[in-house]
Design an enzyme around this catalytic site. Structure first.
Site, PDB file in Angstrom:
ATOM      1  N   ARG A 113       0.846  -1.189   0.000  1.00 38.52           N
ATOM      2  CA  ARG A 113       0.000   0.000   0.000  1.00 38.52           C
ATOM      3  C   ARG A 113       0.882   1.240   0.000  1.00 38.52           C
ATOM      4  O   ARG A 113       0.593   2.232  -0.641  1.00 38.52           O
ATOM      5  CB  ARG A 113      -0.908   0.013   1.233  1.00 38.52           C
ATOM      6  CG  ARG A 113      -1.828   1.227   1.200  1.00 38.52           C
ATOM      7  CD  ARG A 113      -2.679   1.342   2.431  1.00 38.52           C
ATOM      8  NE  ARG A 113      -1.878   1.667   3.594  1.00 38.52           N
ATOM      9  CZ  ARG A 113      -2.376   1.799   4.805  1.00 38.52           C
ATOM     10  NH1 ARG A 113      -3.658   1.588   5.019  1.00 38.52           N
ATOM     11  NH2 ARG A 113      -1.591   2.093   5.827  1.00 38.52           N
ATOM     12  N   ASP A 115       3.528   4.081   2.309  1.00 38.22           N
ATOM     13  CA  ASP A 115       3.355   5.053   3.398  1.00 38.22           C
ATOM     14  C   ASP A 115       2.711   6.318   2.866  1.00 38.22           C
ATOM     15  O   ASP A 115       2.955   6.717   1.723  1.00 38.22           O
ATOM     16  CB  ASP A 115       4.732   5.412   3.991  1.00 38.22           C
ATOM     17  CG  ASP A 115       5.311   4.249   4.780  1.00 38.22           C
ATOM     18  OD1 ASP A 115       4.542   3.564   5.459  1.00 38.22           O
ATOM     19  OD2 ASP A 115       6.535   4.030   4.700  1.00 38.22           O
ATOM     20  N   HIS A 158       0.149  -4.907  11.846  1.00 36.68           N
ATOM     21  CA  HIS A 158       0.282  -3.566  11.256  1.00 36.68           C
ATOM     22  C   HIS A 158      -0.398  -2.536  12.170  1.00 36.68           C
ATOM     23  O   HIS A 158      -1.486  -2.788  12.701  1.00 36.68           O
ATOM     24  CB  HIS A 158      -0.361  -3.558   9.861  1.00 36.68           C
ATOM     25  CG  HIS A 158      -0.161  -2.266   9.144  1.00 36.68           C
ATOM     26  ND1 HIS A 158      -1.053  -1.218   9.217  1.00 36.68           N
ATOM     27  CD2 HIS A 158       0.873  -1.836   8.378  1.00 36.68           C
ATOM     28  CE1 HIS A 158      -0.596  -0.200   8.495  1.00 36.68           C
ATOM     29  NE2 HIS A 158       0.570  -0.558   7.973  1.00 36.68           N
ATOM     30  N   GLN A 221      17.627   5.078  16.819  1.00 38.97           N
ATOM     31  CA  GLN A 221      16.911   4.276  15.819  1.00 38.97           C
ATOM     32  C   GLN A 221      15.860   3.406  16.494  1.00 38.97           C
ATOM     33  O   GLN A 221      14.734   3.292  16.021  1.00 38.97           O
ATOM     34  CB  GLN A 221      17.898   3.366  15.080  1.00 38.97           C
ATOM     35  CG  GLN A 221      18.823   4.094  14.138  1.00 38.97           C
ATOM     36  CD  GLN A 221      19.803   3.136  13.477  1.00 38.97           C
ATOM     37  OE1 GLN A 221      20.276   2.191  14.104  1.00 38.97           O
ATOM     38  NE2 GLN A 221      20.123   3.397  12.230  1.00 38.97           N
ATOM     39  N   HIS A 274      16.026 -10.999   5.115  1.00 35.43           N
ATOM     40  CA  HIS A 274      15.963  -9.759   4.327  1.00 35.43           C
ATOM     41  C   HIS A 274      16.533  -8.656   5.225  1.00 35.43           C
ATOM     42  O   HIS A 274      16.009  -8.410   6.315  1.00 35.43           O
ATOM     43  CB  HIS A 274      14.504  -9.466   3.960  1.00 35.43           C
ATOM     44  CG  HIS A 274      14.303  -8.228   3.143  1.00 35.43           C
ATOM     45  ND1 HIS A 274      14.647  -8.145   1.812  1.00 35.43           N
ATOM     46  CD2 HIS A 274      13.795  -7.006   3.460  1.00 35.43           C
ATOM     47  CE1 HIS A 274      14.351  -6.950   1.338  1.00 35.43           C
ATOM     48  NE2 HIS A 274      13.839  -6.226   2.325  1.00 35.43           N
TER      49      HIS A 274
END
Ligand SMILES: Cc1cc2nc3c(=O)[nH]c(=O)nc-3n(C[C@H](O)[C@H](O)[C@H](O)COP(=O)(O)OP(=O)(O)OC[C@H]3O[C@@H](n4cnc5c(N)ncnc54)[C@H](O)[C@@H]3O)c2cc1C
Length: 300
Positions: A113, A115, A158, A221, A274
Site C-alpha cells: 500500500r 506510506d 500492522h 533508531q 531480508h
C-alpha cells in the site's frame, strides 16, 4: 555484464534456502549516491541473492526508484525486486509502471500500500489510487504474467489493523490474489516471527515468509522504530544500547544482536534473511559475513 539470474525470488526462496536479500532506498543527491555505490560494491562481494529498492512515501521517489531498479537489473548478476506502492499512483499509472518494469526484464515485485507523505507535506492522492496492497497484487498479476510477487507481513500486527486476526486475514487475501511470498516488518524478538508463521500456517497461508531484520547502530533508531513502526524493542537490548551509547559501542552491540537474531531465525526454520540496510553496508555486511563464516550460505 550479462545477467545470470533468471530465477525469481519465489523460486530462490525454495532453492537457495537460506536466501539473503538487501533492501536499499534510492539516493537523492550525489553524496547519497556515493554511499550507495560503496555499500553495493561491498555487499556484492558477498554474493547476495537479491536486492530490493524501496519507493518513497506517496511515490515521492517514483522516477528515482524506477531508474535505480532498471539500472540494477541491467548491471548486476543478483536478482532485483521493485517495491510498487499504491500510495501516490493511479491504477492506470501502476499498470504502466509494471509493464515498463517487465519490458526492462524486472521479474520480482513487492506489492505494497505504501506510506502516506510525511506530516506537513501538501499532497492530494490520485482520485483512483487503490486503497490497499491487495489491489496492487492484482494489477501486477494482470499486467506482468509470470513474475514473482511478494507482500508485506507484520509479526507484531500492522499499526492500523483492526486486530491481529483481521491483519492476518488481509495477508491471506493478498496471497489468495497471487502473492507468492511475504517479507516481514522488522522485529527484535524472534518469538514474534515464529508465532506469526505458526498462525499464518494455521490460517492456510503457505507461502515463504522471509523475516526482515535491521542491525540497530544507534539508540535513537530503536526509539524511532518503536514510534513509527510500532515494533517492540526488548528491554535487554534497549539497556545494552543505552550502556553502549556511553561507551561508544552501540554499533558493535547492534551488530552482535542482529547476528545472534539471524542465526536463531535460520535455526528455527526461516527461509532466509531480508536486511533493511538504510543504504549503509557496514553493519549488514558484518552480520552477513558472520553468518557465512558459520556456514549459513545459499546453495548455488
Ligand atoms: C518489507 C517492507 C517493505 C516496505 N517498503 C515500503 C516502500 O518501499 N515504500 C513505502 O511507502 N512503504 C513501504 N513499506 C511500508 C508499508 O507500505 C506500510 O506499512 C503501509 O502502511 C502498509 O502497507 P501494506 O502493503 O502492508 O498494506 P496493506 O496490506 O494494504 O495493509 C494496510 C493496512 O490495512 C489493513 N487492510 C488491508 N486490507 C483491508 C481491507 N480490505 N479492509 C480494511 N483494512 C484492510 C491491513 O490490516 C493493514 O492494517 C514497507 C513495509 C515492509 C514490511
Amino acid at each position: 555484464m550479462t545477467r545470470s539470474v533468471t530465477e525469481s525470488m519465489h523460486e530462490l526462496l525454495y532453492r537457495r534456502n537460506p536466501m539473503f536479500s538487501f533492501e536499499f532506498f534510492p539516493p537523492k543527491d550525489e553524496a547519497e549516491k556515493k554511499v550507495l555505490a560503496a555499500s553495493l560494491e561491498e555487499l556484492a562481494g558477498l554474493d547476495p541473492c537479491f536486492v530490493s529498492v524501496t519507493c518513497g512515501a506517496a511515490g515521492s521517489t517514483r522516477d528515482l526508484t524506477r531508474d535505480l531498479v532498471c539500472s540494477f537489473q541491467e548491471k548486476y548478476s543478483f536478482g532485483v525486486m521493485a517495491h510498487v506502492t499504491a500510495t501516490g499512483y493511479s491504477r492506470r499509472e501502476l499498470a504502466e509502471l509494471v509493464k515498463d518494469y517487465r519490458r526492462h526484464g524486472v521479474m520480482n515485485f513487492l506489492a505494497l500500500r505504501g506510506d502516506p507523505p510525511r506530516a506537513g507535506v501538501n499532497w492530494t492522492p490520485p482520485a483512483d489510487q487503490p486503497d490497499y496492497a491487495l489491489e496492487v497484487v492484482k494489477i501486477i498479476r494482470d499486467n506482468a504474467p509470470g513474475v514473482s510477487v511478494g507482500v508485506a507481513a507484520y509479526p507484531e500486527t500492522h499499526p492500523s489493523a483492526a486486530s491481529p486476526e483481521a491483519d492476518l486475514q488481509h495477508l491471506g487475501e493478498k496471497v489468495a490474489a497471487g502473492a507468492d511470498f511475504a517479507v516481514t516488518q522488522m522485529f527484535f524478538d524472534n518469538d514474534h516471527y515464529v508465532s506469526f508463521v505458526e498462525r499464518s500456517r494455521r490460517a492456510g497461508i503457505d507461502v515463504p515468509i522471509l523475516p526482515g531484520i535491521m542491525p540497530i547502530t544507534r539508540i535513537g533508531q530503536a526509539e524511532r522504530f518503536e514510534t513509527l513502526c510500532q515494533v517492540s524493542v526488548p528491554t535487554a537490548l534497549r539497556s545494552a544500547l543505552e550502556s553502549g551509547e556511553k561507551a561508544g559501542t552501540t554499533r558493535e552491540i547492534g551488530v552482535s544482536f542482529a547476528t545472534a537474531q539471524a542465526t536463531d531465525l535460520l535455526r528455527r526454520g526461516a527461509p532466509g534473511i531480508h536486511f533493511f540496510t538504510l543504504n549503509q553496508s557496514r553493519a549488514c555486511h558484518t552480520v552477513f559475513a558472520a553468518l557465512q563464516a558459520m556456514g549459513w550460505k545459499s546453495n548455488r
